[in-house]
Design a protein around this motif. Sequence first.
Motif, PDB file in Angstrom:
ATOM      1  N   ARG A   1       0.811  -1.221   0.000  1.00  0.00           N
ATOM      2  CA  ARG A   1       0.000   0.000   0.000  1.00  0.00           C
ATOM      3  C   ARG A   1       0.843   1.268   0.000  1.00  0.00           C
ATOM      4  N   THR A   2       2.063   1.206   0.508  1.00  0.00           N
ATOM      5  CA  THR A   2       2.907   2.401   0.488  1.00  0.00           C
ATOM      6  C   THR A   2       3.340   2.748  -0.928  1.00  0.00           C
ATOM      7  N   ASN A   3       3.288   1.789  -1.837  1.00  0.00           N
ATOM      8  CA  ASN A   3       3.675   2.033  -3.222  1.00  0.00           C
ATOM      9  C   ASN A   3       2.505   2.461  -4.094  1.00  0.00           C
ATOM     10  N   SER A   4       1.301   2.536  -3.541  1.00  0.00           N
ATOM     11  CA  SER A   4       0.155   2.965  -4.337  1.00  0.00           C
ATOM     12  C   SER A   4       0.134   4.488  -4.432  1.00  0.00           C
ATOM     13  N   PRO A   5      -0.480   5.022  -5.486  1.00  0.00           N
ATOM     14  CA  PRO A   5      -0.509   6.476  -5.669  1.00  0.00           C
ATOM     15  C   PRO A   5      -1.275   7.175  -4.549  1.00  0.00           C
ATOM     16  N   ARG A   6      -0.969   8.455  -4.328  1.00  0.00           N
ATOM     17  CA  ARG A   6      -1.655   9.236  -3.305  1.00  0.00           C
ATOM     18  C   ARG A   6      -3.135   9.339  -3.629  1.00  0.00           C
ATOM     19  N   GLY A   7      -3.959   9.270  -2.599  1.00  0.00           N
ATOM     20  CA  GLY A   7      -5.391   9.385  -2.789  1.00  0.00           C
ATOM     21  C   GLY A   7      -6.071   8.076  -3.137  1.00  0.00           C
ATOM     22  N   THR A   8      -5.305   6.986  -3.206  1.00  0.00           N
ATOM     23  CA  THR A   8      -5.873   5.690  -3.539  1.00  0.00           C
ATOM     24  C   THR A   8      -6.454   5.055  -2.280  1.00  0.00           C
TER      25      THR A   8
END
Length: 73
Positions: free
Chosen positions: A42-49
């Motif tokens: 989850r830390t690698n997902s884009p902001r706001g996801t």
Amino acid sequence: MKRRNVVLVSALSVIVLVALALYLSGLPPVALGAIAFDTVRRTNSPRGTLVADLRDAATVQTGLLMVNVALPL
């Protein structure tokens, strides 16, 4: 003490405290590994996801019998 030593001792203390908290939580190692994996993913997902994990049914294990139990939503 040198500043480097203070930082090193502090970092090691935090690691030991986290490990102790995880050990005392009573969660199985597989669950702890899954939590760590999901956190890194989850830390690698884009902001706001927004990511929501949903399951259709919970599996309850009693002895040798596996039972699927539907949970109301």
